[in-house]
Scaffold this motif. Structure first.
Motif, PDB file in Angstrom:
ATOM      1  N   LEU A  48      38.336  66.962  49.842  1.00  0.00           N
ATOM      2  CA  LEU A  48      39.129  66.062  48.975  1.00  0.00           C
ATOM      3  C   LEU A  48      40.165  65.166  49.829  1.00  0.00           C
ATOM      4  CD1 LEU A  48      40.265  68.592  46.345  1.00  0.00           C
ATOM      5  CD2 LEU A  48      38.286  67.023  46.150  1.00  0.00           C
ATOM      6  N   ARG A  49      40.917  65.702  50.702  1.00  0.00           N
ATOM      7  CA  ARG A  49      41.850  64.946  51.608  1.00  0.00           C
ATOM      8  C   ARG A  49      42.127  65.642  52.803  1.00  0.00           C
ATOM      9  NH1 ARG A  49      47.176  64.564  48.313  1.00  0.00           N
ATOM     10  NH2 ARG A  49      47.611  63.066  49.997  1.00  0.00           N
ATOM     11  N   THR A  50      42.369  64.911  53.860  1.00  0.00           N
ATOM     12  CA  THR A  50      42.811  65.478  55.152  1.00  0.00           C
ATOM     13  C   THR A  50      43.976  64.766  55.356  1.00  0.00           C
ATOM     14  OG1 THR A  50      40.306  65.861  56.021  1.00  0.00           O
ATOM     15  CG2 THR A  50      42.068  65.883  57.558  1.00  0.00           C
ATOM     16  N   LEU A  51      44.806  65.525  55.803  1.00  0.00           N
ATOM     17  CA  LEU A  51      46.231  65.070  56.114  1.00  0.00           C
ATOM     18  C   LEU A  51      46.553  65.417  57.554  1.00  0.00           C
ATOM     19  CD1 LEU A  51      47.913  66.847  52.882  1.00  0.00           C
ATOM     20  CD2 LEU A  51      47.134  64.659  53.224  1.00  0.00           C
ATOM     21  N   THR A  52      47.082  64.126  58.265  1.00  0.00           N
ATOM     22  CA  THR A  52      47.166  64.484  59.743  1.00  0.00           C
ATOM     23  C   THR A  52      48.596  63.939  60.224  1.00  0.00           C
ATOM     24  OG1 THR A  52      46.116  62.176  59.722  1.00  0.00           O
ATOM     25  CG2 THR A  52      44.828  63.773  59.974  1.00  0.00           C
ATOM     26  N   ARG A  53      49.425  64.373  59.259  1.00  0.00           N
ATOM     27  CA  ARG A  53      50.790  63.916  59.746  1.00  0.00           C
ATOM     28  C   ARG A  53      51.711  64.805  60.607  1.00  0.00           C
ATOM     29  NH1 ARG A  53      53.831  61.999  54.467  1.00  0.00           N
ATOM     30  NH2 ARG A  53      55.625  61.877  55.935  1.00  0.00           N
ATOM     31  N   MET A  54      50.949  66.088  60.885  1.00  0.00           N
ATOM     32  CA  MET A  54      51.575  67.052  61.434  1.00  0.00           C
ATOM     33  C   MET A  54      51.637  66.752  63.057  1.00  0.00           C
ATOM     34  SD  MET A  54      53.321  69.459  59.743  1.00  0.00           S
ATOM     35  CE  MET A  54      53.304  70.802  60.567  1.00  0.00           C
ATOM     36  N   ASP A  55      52.279  67.148  64.048  1.00  0.00           N
ATOM     37  CA  ASP A  55      52.283  66.897  65.404  1.00  0.00           C
ATOM     38  C   ASP A  55      51.991  68.328  66.258  1.00  0.00           C
ATOM     39  OD1 ASP A  55      54.506  67.816  65.277  1.00  0.00           O
ATOM     40  OD2 ASP A  55      55.536  66.159  66.125  1.00  0.00           O
ATOM     41  N   ALA A  56      51.529  69.427  65.529  1.00  0.00           N
ATOM     42  CA  ALA A  56      51.314  70.681  66.188  1.00  0.00           C
ATOM     43  C   ALA A  56      50.580  71.442  65.272  1.00  0.00           C
ATOM     44  CB  ALA A  56      52.862  71.180  66.369  1.00  0.00           C
ATOM     45  N   PRO A  57      49.759  72.617  65.871  1.00  0.00           N
ATOM     46  CA  PRO A  57      49.008  73.583  65.176  1.00  0.00           C
ATOM     47  C   PRO A  57      49.662  74.145  63.733  1.00  0.00           C
ATOM     48  CG  PRO A  57      48.695  73.763  67.408  1.00  0.00           C
ATOM     49  CD  PRO A  57      49.883  72.985  67.367  1.00  0.00           C
ATOM     50  N   ILE A  58      48.816  73.951  62.594  1.00  0.00           N
ATOM     51  CA  ILE A  58      49.445  74.470  61.467  1.00  0.00           C
ATOM     52  C   ILE A  58      49.326  76.095  61.609  1.00  0.00           C
ATOM     53  CG2 ILE A  58      49.302  74.324  58.966  1.00  0.00           C
ATOM     54  CD1 ILE A  58      48.396  71.490  59.269  1.00  0.00           C
TER      55      ILE A  58
END
Length: 322
Positions: A247-257
């Motif tokens: 549905l969506r891909t969120l790429t605002r993080m800057d490190a492994p989740i």
């Protein structure tokens, strides 16, 4: 419950984002300190936290071989409950989905079951390998235990002397959980896939090619209609579980989740990393309903976030600060 919950308050859809954001302003957080030494370097480290299903208790697994159960209304350690008995650092804690007073915890080679009301260990299971993940079946009659050597042990909490069965996944696994109906086991892999296996046969029925790198964590929303997947590529993807489309891909993080959590209504999802001090909170729905309820559930705010990772220990923040 001893208190009368407040009446519902309706919030206009257009105001919902700011209303939610305001709830998590740092000034509204409350600290729950393990102890108060003069030097933060002596603080106990919290390795895992978990809310019970009523939202009126939160358990913490510590590197001091201890599980502590907090009452969010009483931030002093003297009002908490200590569960002692582990021989090593407590890696994970999880609450029984059918019993708000019972929980399980694990350390290397050992799983313990507790009733915090009577401060008693109900049983102990000895396992092989380093235990790093726990997940209850929805009916609470089975606990899945994931290990660093990619094995998954299944334990009956009513008979902790033996392990029901053990499954060895063919690739590195990071987390395991059950579907809400209890029919499937969802397993993350280092190949970027989420594998679905039928329970209890453990036969593979489907796999989701979710990320280009390892999948670290996952969580189903309260309705089971959306699966949130966090990867080592610092991306958070949301999947429709009816058709298995992204549905969506969120790429605002800057490190492994490494960890994530849904709000009670599935409207919001938060994600965090061991390598970053940021907690990303995003709306998981394409559109919010006309109104959202902003009342108190069990005399407690609906939108409440608990987190750890700094020397202070556990923090809880939310609307009308707990």
């Amino acid at each position: 419950m001893g208190q009368q919950a407040q009446k519902h308050k309706s919030v206009e859809r257009s105001r919902a984002p700011s209303y939610f954001t305001a709830a998590f302003h740092p000034s509204k957080s409350r600290e729950y300190r393990e102890h108060r030494p003069s030097s933060h370097s002596n603080n106990a480290v919290i390795r895992s936290i978990a809310w019970n299903n009523l939202g009126n208790r939160i358990a913490c697994g510590l590197n001091t071989n201890l599980v502590r159960v907090w009452n969010p209304d009483k931030p002093e350690a003297k009002n908490s409950t200590e569960l002692k008995g582990h021989l090593k650092d407590v890696e994970k804690v999880v609450w029984d989905p059918m019993h708000p007073d019972k929980l399980a915890s694990c350390c290397n080679g050992q799983v313990k079951f507790w009733d915090y009301r009577i401060n008693r260990c109900l049983g102990t299971t000895v396992t092989t390998g380093d235990n790093v993940n726990l997940a209850y079946h929805p009916d609470s009659k089975v606990l899945a235990v994931g290990t660093k050597d990619d094995r998954i042990h299944f334990i009956d909490p009513r008979n902790t002397s033996t392990i029901l069965k053990t499954h060895k996944e063919g690739t590195q696994t990071n987390q395991v959980t059950f579907s809400h109906n209890g029919e499937f086991v969802l397993i993350t892999t280092s190949l970027g896939k989420v594998v679905l296996r039928h329970w209890p046969s453990l036969e593979e029925v489907y796999s989701v090619d979710a990320h280009h790198s390892a999948v670290n964590c996952l969580q189903l929303d309260p309705r089971g209609s959306t699966l949130a997947i966090g990867g080592s590529d610092a991306a958070l993807s949301l999947w429709d579980t009816a058709h298995w489309v992204c549905l969506r891909t969120l790429t605002r993080m800057d490190a492994p989740i490494k960890s994530m959590g849904y709000s009670f209504d599935g409207a919001y999802v938060c994600a965090s990393s061991d390598e970053s001090t940021n907690i990303e909170i995003v709306c998981a729905l394409k559109s919010l309903p006309r109104y959202i309820l902003a009342d108190e559930c069990f005399c407690r705010p609906i939108y409440v976030l608990a987190y750890t990772g700094d020397p202070v220990g556990l923090k809880i923040m939310g609307i009308n600060a707990v």
